[in-house]
Scaffold this active site. Structure first.
Site, PDB file in Angstrom:
ATOM      1  N   LYS A  52       0.851  -1.210   0.000  1.00 35.14           N
ATOM      2  CA  LYS A  52       0.000   0.000   0.000  1.00 35.14           C
ATOM      3  C   LYS A  52       0.877   1.247   0.000  1.00 35.14           C
ATOM      4  CE  LYS A  52      -3.746  -2.490   2.204  1.00 35.14           C
ATOM      5  NZ  LYS A  52      -4.394  -2.946   3.433  1.00 35.14           N
ATOM      6  N   GLN A  96      -4.213  -1.715   9.630  1.00 34.95           N
ATOM      7  CA  GLN A  96      -4.157  -3.032   8.994  1.00 34.95           C
ATOM      8  C   GLN A  96      -4.720  -4.091   9.945  1.00 34.95           C
ATOM      9  OE1 GLN A  96      -3.087  -3.682   5.754  1.00 34.95           O
ATOM     10  NE2 GLN A  96      -3.873  -5.737   6.166  1.00 34.95           N
ATOM     11  N   ASP A 119     -10.973   2.800   4.241  1.00 37.50           N
ATOM     12  CA  ASP A 119     -11.412   1.414   4.098  1.00 37.50           C
ATOM     13  C   ASP A 119     -12.940   1.336   3.973  1.00 37.50           C
ATOM     14  OD1 ASP A 119      -9.379  -0.488   3.983  1.00 37.50           O
ATOM     15  OD2 ASP A 119      -9.064  -0.509   6.158  1.00 37.50           O
TER      16      ASP A 119
END
Ligand code: NDP
Length: 297
Positions: A52, A96, A119
Site C-alpha cells: 500500500k 491493517q 477502508d
C-alpha cells in the site's frame, strides 16, 4: 471466446487517471496523505502494508507509516489513530487488520474519523452505503464494481450470486449492486456457509462473485453457460514452487473458463483493483477535506 478480465490493466488505467486528479490537487497546494498503522508482526500483514505504501509513492500520495509493538496496550493504537485523525496532512487512516487479540477490532474501526476512513468500515460509512449515499465504498467491492463496468457487464436486471457475507467483501458488494445506480440495479443472492443447495444458486446467476476463501470451490459444473465469473478469493495452497506455495482463487479456473463468457484470473483480477481503489478513496478524501474539487475516474 471467454473474455479474461485483466484487473492489472484496468487498475493501471485507474491509477493513471488518479495521477491527473493528484496533479490537480498539487496545483492547489494539496498532497493527499495516507497513514497506515500496523500492530502486528504477521508477514502477510507486513507485505500488504508495504504494498500500500509503495502504491502511494508511485502515484504521488504521501505515505505515512506507523508501527506499534503487537504487545503494546490497546490505548497506544487508539492514541495513534487519534493523532492521525487530528493531523491535517493525513487524509486517510487505515489500520491493517487483524489487530492482536487484546485489541477490540470493532473499537479500532470506530476510532478512525469517518471522514478519513478510506477502508469504508466505520459504522457511519457502512450506514451511508446501505442507505444509498456512500462516502467511501470499501475497496474490494468497489474494485469488483469497476471491473464489471470495464468489462461492459450490465448489472441492471442481472441475477448476481455472491458467495461470502463478510463485512469487507460480500455484504458491502451486495449493498452496492442492489442500489438504484448505474452500476447497481442487480438482483442479488447472498450465499454463505449455511446456504442450502449452493450450486442451484450459482447456476441461476448471470454473474457469480466468489469470496469464500475456499480454494477452487466453484467449478464449471456450478455455472450457467455464458455466466460472468468474478473470483475474489486469494488462497495459498502448497505447491512445488520456490516459495512452496501458489495463489489460487475460489474458482476452479479451467472448468469455469469453459462455461463463462468472462472471468477474472487469480492473481491479476480483483487484487490489483482493491489496491487501486484505496488510492481512489485517499484522493477522494483529500479532495473533500480540502475543498479542492477533482474529477475521479
Ligand atoms: P471471510 O472468511 O471473512 O468470509 C468468508 C465467507 O464465505 C463467509 O461468509 C462464509 O460463510 C463463506 N463461506 C466459507 N466457506 C464456505 C462454504 N464452503 N460454502 C459457502 N460459504 C462459505 O473471508 P473474506 O471475505 O475476508 O475473504 C474471502 C476471500 O477473499 C479470501 O480468500 C480472501 O483472501 C479474499 N480477499 C481478496 C481480496 C482481494 O483484493 N482480491 C480482498 C479481501 C479478501 P459464514 O459467514 O457462514 O461463515
Amino acid at each position: 471466446m471467454t473474455d479474461i478480465i485483466d484487473g492489472d490493466a484496468v487498475a493501471a488505467e485507474l491509477r493513471s487517471d488518479l495521477r491527473a486528479s493528484i496533479e490537480t490537487l498539487a496545483d492547489a497546494g494539496v498532497r493527499p496523505g495516507l497513514a497506515t498503522v500496523l500492530m502486528s508482526d504477521d508477514p502477510a500483514s507486513e507485505t500488504y502494508v508495504s504494498m500500500k505504501q509503495r502504491d502511494c509513492e508511485e502515484v504521488g500520495i504521501e505515505g505515512i507509516h506507523v508501527e506499534i509493538d503487537p504487545d503494546a496496550p490497546a490505548e497506544e493504537l487508539y492514541d495513534t489513530v487519534a493523532d492521525l485523525n487530528a493531523d491535517p496532512e493525513v487524509h486517510g487512516v487505515l489500520v491493517q487488520m487483524p489487530v492482536p487479540d487484546h485489541v477490540d477490532d470493532r473499537e479500532v474501526v470506530r476510532a478512525v474519523d469517518p471522514q478519513k476512513d478510506v477502508d469504508g468500515f466505520h459504522p457511519e460509512n457502512v450506514g451511508r452505503l446501505v442507505a444509498g449515499n456512500p462516502r467511501f465504498k470499501p475497496c474490494t467491492p468497489h474494485g469488483v464494481q469497476k471491473l464489471l463496468d470495464a468489462a461492459d457487464v450490465e448489472t441492471e436486471g442481472a441475477d448476481v450470486t455472491i458467495l461470502g457475507r463478510s463485512d469487507i467483501v460480500g455484504k458491502p458488494l451486495a449493498n452496492l449492486l442492489v442500489q438504484k445506480t448505474d452500476l447497481g440495479n442487480a438482483t442479488v443472492t447472498l450465499c454463505h456457509s449455511r446456504t442450502e443447495d449452493l450450486p442451484a444458486k450459482t447456476r441461476d446467476a448471470d454473474v457469480v462473485v466468489a469470496a469464500a476463501g475456499v480454494p477452487e470451490m466453484i467449478d464449471g459444473s456450478m455455472l450457467a453457460e455464458g455466466a460472468v465469473v468474478v473470483d475474489v478469493g486469494i488462497n495459498r495452497v502448497e505447491a512445488d514452487t520456490d516459495k512452496g506455495y501458489e495463489l489460487v482463487g475460489d474458482v476452479e479456473f479451467d472448468s469455469a473458463e469453459e462455461k463463462a463468457s468472462a472471468i477474472t484470473p487469480v492473481p491479476g483480477g480483483v487484487g490489483p483493483m482493491t489496491r487501486a481503489m484505496l488510492l481512489y478513496n485517499t484522493v477522494a478524501a483529500a479532495s473533500r477535506q480540502t475543498g479542492v474539487d477533482v474529477e475521479l475516474p
